[in-house]
Design a protein around this motif. Structure first.
Motif, PDB file in Angstrom:
ATOM      1  N   GLU A  16      66.146  54.237  52.205  1.00 50.57           N
ATOM      2  CA  GLU A  16      66.563  55.440  52.227  1.00 50.57           C
ATOM      3  C   GLU A  16      65.438  56.429  52.444  1.00 50.57           C
ATOM      4  O   GLU A  16      65.433  57.553  53.389  1.00 50.57           O
ATOM      5  CB  GLU A  16      67.643  55.990  51.201  1.00 50.57           C
ATOM      6  CG  GLU A  16      69.147  55.585  51.674  1.00 50.57           C
ATOM      7  CD  GLU A  16      69.142  53.982  50.893  1.00 50.57           C
ATOM      8  OE1 GLU A  16      68.062  53.105  50.589  1.00 50.57           O
ATOM      9  OE2 GLU A  16      70.167  53.331  50.908  1.00 50.57           O
ATOM     10  N   LEU A  47      63.462  56.169  55.761  1.00 52.95           N
ATOM     11  CA  LEU A  47      64.208  56.827  56.749  1.00 52.95           C
ATOM     12  C   LEU A  47      63.881  58.423  56.719  1.00 52.95           C
ATOM     13  O   LEU A  47      63.731  58.940  57.951  1.00 52.95           O
ATOM     14  CB  LEU A  47      65.863  56.469  56.697  1.00 52.95           C
ATOM     15  CG  LEU A  47      66.659  57.082  58.041  1.00 52.95           C
ATOM     16  CD1 LEU A  47      65.965  56.627  59.255  1.00 52.95           C
ATOM     17  CD2 LEU A  47      68.000  56.795  57.736  1.00 52.95           C
ATOM     18  N   TYR A  50      63.933  53.292  63.560  1.00 54.51           N
ATOM     19  CA  TYR A  50      65.147  54.073  63.125  1.00 54.51           C
ATOM     20  C   TYR A  50      66.341  52.885  62.930  1.00 54.51           C
ATOM     21  O   TYR A  50      66.979  53.210  61.758  1.00 54.51           O
ATOM     22  CB  TYR A  50      65.836  55.124  64.049  1.00 54.51           C
ATOM     23  CG  TYR A  50      64.825  56.358  64.063  1.00 54.51           C
ATOM     24  CD1 TYR A  50      63.735  56.635  64.880  1.00 54.51           C
ATOM     25  CD2 TYR A  50      65.416  57.314  63.120  1.00 54.51           C
ATOM     26  CE1 TYR A  50      63.069  57.848  64.564  1.00 54.51           C
ATOM     27  CE2 TYR A  50      64.618  58.676  62.942  1.00 54.51           C
ATOM     28  CZ  TYR A  50      63.437  58.732  63.830  1.00 54.51           C
ATOM     29  OH  TYR A  50      62.981  59.972  63.935  1.00 54.51           O
ATOM     30  N   LEU A  93      67.599  52.280  59.151  1.00 54.89           N
ATOM     31  CA  LEU A  93      69.292  52.465  58.858  1.00 54.89           C
ATOM     32  C   LEU A  93      69.970  51.224  58.155  1.00 54.89           C
ATOM     33  O   LEU A  93      70.906  51.514  57.353  1.00 54.89           O
ATOM     34  CB  LEU A  93      69.797  52.945  60.312  1.00 54.89           C
ATOM     35  CG  LEU A  93      70.209  54.488  60.433  1.00 54.89           C
ATOM     36  CD1 LEU A  93      70.436  54.858  61.684  1.00 54.89           C
ATOM     37  CD2 LEU A  93      70.982  54.973  59.263  1.00 54.89           C
ATOM     38  N   THR A 148      69.804  50.547  54.709  1.00 62.31           N
ATOM     39  CA  THR A 148      70.347  51.667  53.579  1.00 62.31           C
ATOM     40  C   THR A 148      71.612  50.899  53.276  1.00 62.31           C
ATOM     41  O   THR A 148      72.408  50.115  53.850  1.00 62.31           O
ATOM     42  CB  THR A 148      70.769  52.785  54.217  1.00 62.31           C
ATOM     43  OG1 THR A 148      71.792  52.645  55.205  1.00 62.31           O
ATOM     44  CG2 THR A 148      69.525  53.661  54.947  1.00 62.31           C
ATOM     45  N   CYS A 205      74.941  51.579  55.354  1.00 62.37           N
ATOM     46  CA  CYS A 205      75.099  50.644  56.566  1.00 62.37           C
ATOM     47  C   CYS A 205      75.036  49.398  56.335  1.00 62.37           C
ATOM     48  O   CYS A 205      74.848  48.869  57.443  1.00 62.37           O
ATOM     49  CB  CYS A 205      74.273  51.175  57.428  1.00 62.37           C
ATOM     50  SG  CYS A 205      74.175  53.160  57.848  1.00 62.37           S
ATOM     51  N   LEU A 209      76.404  49.952  63.963  1.00 64.21           N
ATOM     52  CA  LEU A 209      74.760  50.346  63.763  1.00 64.21           C
ATOM     53  C   LEU A 209      74.249  50.890  64.672  1.00 64.21           C
ATOM     54  O   LEU A 209      73.647  52.133  64.623  1.00 64.21           O
ATOM     55  CB  LEU A 209      74.331  49.157  63.206  1.00 64.21           C
ATOM     56  CG  LEU A 209      72.715  49.409  62.506  1.00 64.21           C
ATOM     57  CD1 LEU A 209      72.891  50.030  61.474  1.00 64.21           C
ATOM     58  CD2 LEU A 209      71.984  47.878  62.310  1.00 64.21           C
ATOM     59  N   ARG A 246      75.619  54.638  64.949  1.00 60.38           N
ATOM     60  CA  ARG A 246      74.764  55.489  63.981  1.00 60.38           C
ATOM     61  C   ARG A 246      73.284  55.488  64.531  1.00 60.38           C
ATOM     62  O   ARG A 246      72.721  56.698  64.186  1.00 60.38           O
ATOM     63  CB  ARG A 246      74.665  54.739  62.555  1.00 60.38           C
ATOM     64  CG  ARG A 246      76.374  54.394  61.807  1.00 60.38           C
ATOM     65  CD  ARG A 246      76.317  55.327  60.821  1.00 60.38           C
ATOM     66  NE  ARG A 246      77.834  55.349  60.523  1.00 60.38           N
ATOM     67  CZ  ARG A 246      78.217  55.287  59.263  1.00 60.38           C
ATOM     68  NH1 ARG A 246      77.442  55.430  57.881  1.00 60.38           N
ATOM     69  NH2 ARG A 246      79.509  54.822  58.827  1.00 60.38           N
ATOM     70  N   THR A 247      72.736  54.709  64.850  1.00 62.83           N
ATOM     71  CA  THR A 247      71.126  54.924  65.171  1.00 62.83           C
ATOM     72  C   THR A 247      71.244  56.017  66.453  1.00 62.83           C
ATOM     73  O   THR A 247      70.490  56.709  66.418  1.00 62.83           O
ATOM     74  CB  THR A 247      70.603  53.691  65.684  1.00 62.83           C
ATOM     75  OG1 THR A 247      70.932  52.472  64.653  1.00 62.83           O
ATOM     76  CG2 THR A 247      69.121  53.924  66.167  1.00 62.83           C
ATOM     77  N   VAL A 295      71.497  59.519  64.617  1.00 67.87           N
ATOM     78  CA  VAL A 295      70.411  59.819  64.283  1.00 67.87           C
ATOM     79  C   VAL A 295      69.508  60.305  65.178  1.00 67.87           C
ATOM     80  O   VAL A 295      68.902  61.330  64.889  1.00 67.87           O
ATOM     81  CB  VAL A 295      69.861  58.881  63.100  1.00 67.87           C
ATOM     82  CG1 VAL A 295      68.749  59.290  62.614  1.00 67.87           C
ATOM     83  CG2 VAL A 295      71.028  58.663  61.960  1.00 67.87           C
ATOM     84  N   LEU A 339      70.110  61.689  56.921  1.00 62.09           N
ATOM     85  CA  LEU A 339      70.429  60.891  55.734  1.00 62.09           C
ATOM     86  C   LEU A 339      72.016  61.196  55.587  1.00 62.09           C
ATOM     87  O   LEU A 339      72.935  60.319  55.171  1.00 62.09           O
ATOM     88  CB  LEU A 339      69.956  61.036  54.398  1.00 62.09           C
ATOM     89  CG  LEU A 339      68.521  60.566  54.613  1.00 62.09           C
ATOM     90  CD1 LEU A 339      68.182  60.190  52.991  1.00 62.09           C
ATOM     91  CD2 LEU A 339      68.245  59.237  55.452  1.00 62.09           C
ATOM     92  N   ALA A 342      73.998  59.307  58.118  1.00 65.36           N
ATOM     93  CA  ALA A 342      73.924  57.763  57.950  1.00 65.36           C
ATOM     94  C   ALA A 342      74.655  57.521  56.694  1.00 65.36           C
ATOM     95  O   ALA A 342      75.026  56.456  56.570  1.00 65.36           O
ATOM     96  CB  ALA A 342      72.463  57.313  57.433  1.00 65.36           C
TER      97      ALA A 342
END
Lengths: 211, 211
Positions: free
Chosen positions: A97, A100, A146, A150, A153, A156, A164, A167-168, A171, A202, A205
DNA sequence: ATTATCTATAGATCTATAGATAATGC
DNA sequence: ATTATCTATAGATCTATAGATAATGC
């Protein structure tokens, strides 16, 4: 050896105070300004050269052409981000975390700190051409960093591959987008903006610093 | 009156099956594809015309020039988003959180649904020119709608003006950025992607749906 | 007659090269 | 002699217009 003003070669037609930069760096700076504000194809070699204080033909003494300028600008802006990313990936003493967060913060800070909006270079349509594949490889490596952070974390940890990747993209899209939006308020502190963006990343994420 | 194939005027040099679209719409489609993939200045009038199935000069029978094509594409892509925004702003029976979510979702869905990456038009450097001020006014109005809905959420109720502007930039940047990143995986369902982006936007705002 | 298209091209670029020029260095 | 710069320009575009052409409409 007198202080300054003594240079080899024919004098320039338009004399200007010495910036201290090399001619090549002045060309790169001029190209950065024009490519980001007007676009790559819309910028002529004449415009770049004259903004750098020399005549159009003289530019070819320092670079092979316009493409060279863009390629070098792209590489030189993504390289520092990637160096940070590699260092953070190797640092297993810090939570995913926190790492990132720092990657997001430094990425935005690096691109928003300079005088030009270098992030705008990344989304120039011309950059999709094969000529700039080298840049794309490095940029993909950054995006992978990234993704790896991620995946590390807690929020995730249980996502499947597709989730995933989603989410990537979110972000990474945030980072790319805020750098562009930054031009709407370039007076805001780049550091504050970078930290706020990292906070937002964050939250996307589903993670928290110090987690 | 025979079914089709009968048209006034000199026949085209390159015959193609009738797409059913007007010549003007074919030009707009060709321009959308080329402007988003190669850029505006890098796209010649010849490339647009020939992709639309006609010779370069014939294009001028339908449009005044390249600028017209870009202006119309810009307006026609932002107008539907703005219509949604106005309707949501007027809807005081729904929470600000739910309306913000819907605005984000529909904005991403509209731009990612079409065959071309129309969101890429918004960030073309050439669009900053005075010629496209009309587009910028509309786009600013859309951004204001984001800001107003954000201000209405519980999580942002107590923010001062600068903090609210920052959040607005973050949310707006997310929308703009994911639309660009979308081209990295254009096969993903646009609806799923749009909903996920809207979720992310609310998390940035610190808000929750149904709040 | 009207229309949509074509071919041809003038005029304005833009890139990259050739070759001249005006400094310093030795 | 070396170097950085200049001027000049060939060759390749690119845009927008002029005027011809080949359909249908009446």
């Amino acid at each position: 050896m007198p202080p300054t003003g003594r240079k080899v070669g024919r004098p320039r037609a338009q004399q200007r105070p010495d910036s201290g930069l090399s001619a090549r760096d002045e060309l790169l700076g001029a190209a950065a300004e024009l490519f980001t504000s007007r676009g790559y194809s819309a910028t002529t070699t004449r415009a770049v050269a004259e903004r750098a204080g020399m005549r159009q033909a003289t530019m070819y003494h320092y670079v092979a052409g316009k493409e060279d300028l863009l390629a070098e600008l792209l590489e030189s802006t993504v390289t520092p981000s990637l160096a940070v990313a590699r260092q953070l990936l190797a640092d297993d003493a810090t939570s995913a975390e926190d790492r990132l967060w720092e990657l997001c913060r430094s990425d935005v800070a690096l691109l928003c700190a300079g005088p030009h909006n270098l992030g705008a270079l990344y989304v120039l349509p011309e950059v999709q051409a094969e000529r700039f594949a080298g840049f794309h490889r490095v940029r993909t490596e950054l995006k992978d960093a990234y993704g790896q952070l991620l995946a590390g974390t807690e929020a995730c940890a249980d996502l499947d591959k597709g989730e995933l990747a989603l989410r990537t993209d979110l972000v990474f899209g945030l980072i790319e987008g805020v750098i562009l939006v930054h031009r709407s308020d370039p007076d805001r502190s780049a550091d504050v903006f970078a930290a706020a963006t990292a906070d937002a990343a964050l939250r996307i994420a589903g993670a928290r610093r110090g987690g």
